[in-house]
Design a protein around this motif. Structure first.
Motif, PDB file in Angstrom:
ATOM      1  N   UNK A   1      -6.354  31.040 -17.720  1.00 58.16           N
ATOM      2  CA  UNK A   1      -7.444  31.675 -16.965  1.00 58.16           C
ATOM      3  C   UNK A   1      -7.885  32.975 -17.631  1.00 58.16           C
ATOM      4  N   UNK A   2      -6.928  33.778 -18.080  1.00 58.85           N
ATOM      5  CA  UNK A   2      -7.274  35.056 -18.722  1.00 58.85           C
ATOM      6  C   UNK A   2      -8.064  34.812 -20.003  1.00 58.85           C
ATOM      7  N   UNK A   3      -7.597  33.853 -20.817  1.00 56.72           N
ATOM      8  CA  UNK A   3      -8.279  33.585 -22.085  1.00 56.72           C
ATOM      9  C   UNK A   3      -9.702  33.087 -21.843  1.00 56.72           C
ATOM     10  N   UNK A   4      -9.853  32.213 -20.827  1.00 55.94           N
ATOM     11  CA  UNK A   4     -11.180  31.630 -20.583  1.00 55.94           C
ATOM     12  C   UNK A   4     -12.122  32.624 -19.917  1.00 55.94           C
ATOM     13  N   UNK A   5     -11.569  33.538 -19.125  1.00 53.04           N
ATOM     14  CA  UNK A   5     -12.403  34.561 -18.477  1.00 53.04           C
ATOM     15  C   UNK A   5     -13.080  35.404 -19.551  1.00 53.04           C
ATOM     16  N   UNK A   6     -12.304  35.777 -20.544  1.00 55.84           N
ATOM     17  CA  UNK A   6     -12.867  36.598 -21.633  1.00 55.84           C
ATOM     18  C   UNK A   6     -13.977  35.826 -22.353  1.00 55.84           C
ATOM     19  N   UNK A   7     -13.732  34.555 -22.589  1.00 52.01           N
ATOM     20  CA  UNK A   7     -14.734  33.712 -23.263  1.00 52.01           C
ATOM     21  C   UNK A   7     -16.020  33.626 -22.445  1.00 52.01           C
TER      22      UNK A   7
ATOM     23  N   UNK B   1     -17.076  35.636 -20.098  1.00 53.86           N
ATOM     24  CA  UNK B   1     -17.762  36.934 -20.026  1.00 53.86           C
ATOM     25  C   UNK B   1     -18.484  37.258 -21.329  1.00 53.86           C
ATOM     26  N   UNK B   2     -17.984  36.678 -22.417  1.00 50.07           N
ATOM     27  CA  UNK B   2     -18.657  36.833 -23.707  1.00 50.07           C
ATOM     28  C   UNK B   2     -19.836  35.889 -23.866  1.00 50.07           C
ATOM     29  N   UNK B   3     -20.147  35.127 -22.822  1.00 49.28           N
ATOM     30  CA  UNK B   3     -21.324  34.246 -22.855  1.00 49.28           C
ATOM     31  C   UNK B   3     -21.066  32.873 -23.437  1.00 49.28           C
ATOM     32  N   UNK B   4     -19.809  32.556 -23.700  1.00 44.56           N
ATOM     33  CA  UNK B   4     -19.478  31.233 -24.276  1.00 44.56           C
ATOM     34  C   UNK B   4     -19.688  30.104 -23.257  1.00 44.56           C
ATOM     35  N   UNK B   5     -20.234  28.964 -23.745  1.00 49.76           N
ATOM     36  CA  UNK B   5     -20.157  27.749 -22.929  1.00 49.76           C
ATOM     37  C   UNK B   5     -18.798  27.113 -23.212  1.00 49.76           C
ATOM     38  N   UNK B   6     -18.184  26.629 -22.141  1.00 49.42           N
ATOM     39  CA  UNK B   6     -16.840  26.051 -22.255  1.00 49.42           C
ATOM     40  C   UNK B   6     -16.957  24.528 -22.227  1.00 49.42           C
ATOM     41  N   UNK B   7     -16.423  23.880 -23.253  1.00 46.57           N
ATOM     42  CA  UNK B   7     -16.375  22.410 -23.292  1.00 46.57           C
ATOM     43  C   UNK B   7     -14.932  21.965 -23.167  1.00 46.57           C
ATOM     44  N   UNK B   8     -14.723  20.809 -22.547  1.00 43.38           N
ATOM     45  CA  UNK B   8     -13.344  20.404 -22.244  1.00 43.38           C
ATOM     46  C   UNK B   8     -13.135  18.920 -22.545  1.00 43.38           C
ATOM     47  N   UNK B   9     -12.052  18.645 -23.252  1.00 42.49           N
ATOM     48  CA  UNK B   9     -11.636  17.255 -23.514  1.00 42.49           C
ATOM     49  C   UNK B   9     -10.205  17.085 -23.013  1.00 42.49           C
ATOM     50  N   UNK B  10     -10.019  16.466 -21.830  1.00 39.00           N
ATOM     51  CA  UNK B  10      -8.653  16.218 -21.366  1.00 39.00           C
ATOM     52  C   UNK B  10      -8.064  14.994 -22.066  1.00 39.00           C
ATOM     53  N   UNK B  11      -6.816  15.093 -22.505  1.00 36.04           N
ATOM     54  CA  UNK B  11      -6.158  13.960 -23.171  1.00 36.04           C
ATOM     55  C   UNK B  11      -4.680  13.906 -22.770  1.00 36.04           C
ATOM     56  N   UNK B  12      -4.064  12.788 -23.142  1.00 33.96           N
ATOM     57  CA  UNK B  12      -2.609  12.673 -22.995  1.00 33.96           C
ATOM     58  C   UNK B  12      -1.923  12.768 -24.357  1.00 33.96           C
ATOM     59  N   UNK B  13      -2.662  13.211 -25.369  1.00 33.99           N
ATOM     60  CA  UNK B  13      -2.052  13.447 -26.670  1.00 33.99           C
ATOM     61  C   UNK B  13      -1.858  12.188 -27.500  1.00 33.99           C
TER      62      UNK B  13
END
Ligand code: AMP
Length: 293
Positions: free
Chosen positions: A11-17, A19-31
């Motif tokens: 959460x802390x890492x993504x909050x900074x991103x 707030x920096x205006x980044x769009x967040x993309x997500x790929x969930x996997x099981x590896x």
């Protein structure tokens, strides 16, 4: 690339991103990542400032007799691949981080989760819907990427995003195949050379039906027959069905809206799934990613 194992750190890492205006993309996997995962991660990295990948073998989507304990794992190889693909955050939580003691709330997907694979894997889509909802709440992505290989999973997730008003766009991407047609899957590693060869009859049947569809065949029976004639090398066929791509209801007569021809079958002790999208619309790739919007 940061490797993160706890939710507060994520959460802390993504909050900074954010707030920096980044769009967040997500790929969930099981590896145990392969080229199918890589294609999703590439699309994610091309469209989003901050591509996030999770690797989590989710215990709640496995049945008691299924392969949770044996599911293949190779953290180091996965990490190297993610780094190469430009992933910014790799989230690898322990089961106890995702399901702490006392966990008791589940997301129940309803009928979309009961048909097809749901009939053979009771509770599977409940586990999927629950973990994806949790991961979406942890990552809060703008876009999330899923493979058409697991088309029922995509249907369940699109439905849950609508039903629960989750603020995320779902992008589905085409199935990546081996050169000989076999749909890539982490579970292909279970196949002996002989069974891997026999498994090819699934994609052969589906691609034959797809070719017939491209050639103008619209009759459901004829399309199903094209696939079924190839499936005789399987030890057990769980289903071979033609269903509406959105509702997953059987198409009994003619395909005049997007439909999916889907197979689940056992070869030895390995359960394989595969499907082809049969869309009357010309540009299938565009159609896949916007299906249901
Ligand atoms: P998994 O690690 O099997 O849970 O898969 C993670 C994501 O990768 C899911 O959205 C899958 O649909 C997707 N995926 C798995 N295999 C393929 C493939 N052969 N082509 C495209 N996407 C895939």
């Amino acid at each position: 690339m940061r490797i993160i194992r706890t939710i507060p750190e994520l959460r802390t890492a993504l909050k900074a991103r954010r707030e920096g205006g980044n769009t967040i993309g997500f790929v969930p996997t099981m590896g145990f990542l392969h080229e199918g995962h890589a294609s999703l991660i590439r699309q994610c990295a091309a469209r989003c400032d901050c591509p996030v990948v999770s690797i989590f073998v989710n215990p709640t989507q496995f049945g008691p007799e299924e392969d949770f304990a044996q599911y293949p794992r190779d953290a180091e190889r996965d990490q190297n691949l993610c780094l190469k693909l430009g992933v910014k955050i790799l989230f690898m939580p322990e089961p106890s981080e995702v399901y702490p003691t006392g966990f008791s709330t589940f997301v129940e997907p309803g009928n979309l989760g009961n048909v097809l694979c749901g009939e053979f894997r009771p509770g599977h889509f409940r586990g999927v819907a629950t973990v994806v909802t949790k991961l979406f709440n942890m990552v809060q992505p703008n876009l999330a990427f899923f493979g058409q290989k697991d088309f029922q999973q995509v249907a369940v997730i699109r439905r849950l995003v609508k039903d629960l008003n989750l603020p995320v766009d779902i992008i589905a991407a085409p199935t990546i195949r081996e050169a000989d047609g076999l749909a890539m899957s982490s579970r292909n590693t279970y196949l002996s050379p002989e069974n891997r060869q026999r498994a090819l009859c699934i994609s052969r049947g589906l691609l034959k039906a797809e070719a017939a569809f491209r050639g103008g065949t619209r009759d459901a029976e004829a399309l199903l027959a094209a696939a079924k004639t190839e499936l005789n090398e399987m030890d057990e066929i769980h289903y071979c069905e033609l269903v509406d791509a959105l509702t997953l209801e059987p198409v009994s007569r003619e395909v005049n809206r997007a439909a999916v021809l889907a197979v689940a079958a056992m070869v030895g002790r390995t359960r394989l799934i595969d499907n082809v999208l049969l869309s009357p619309s010309a540009d299938t790739s565009h159609f896949i990613s916007h299906l249901g919007d």
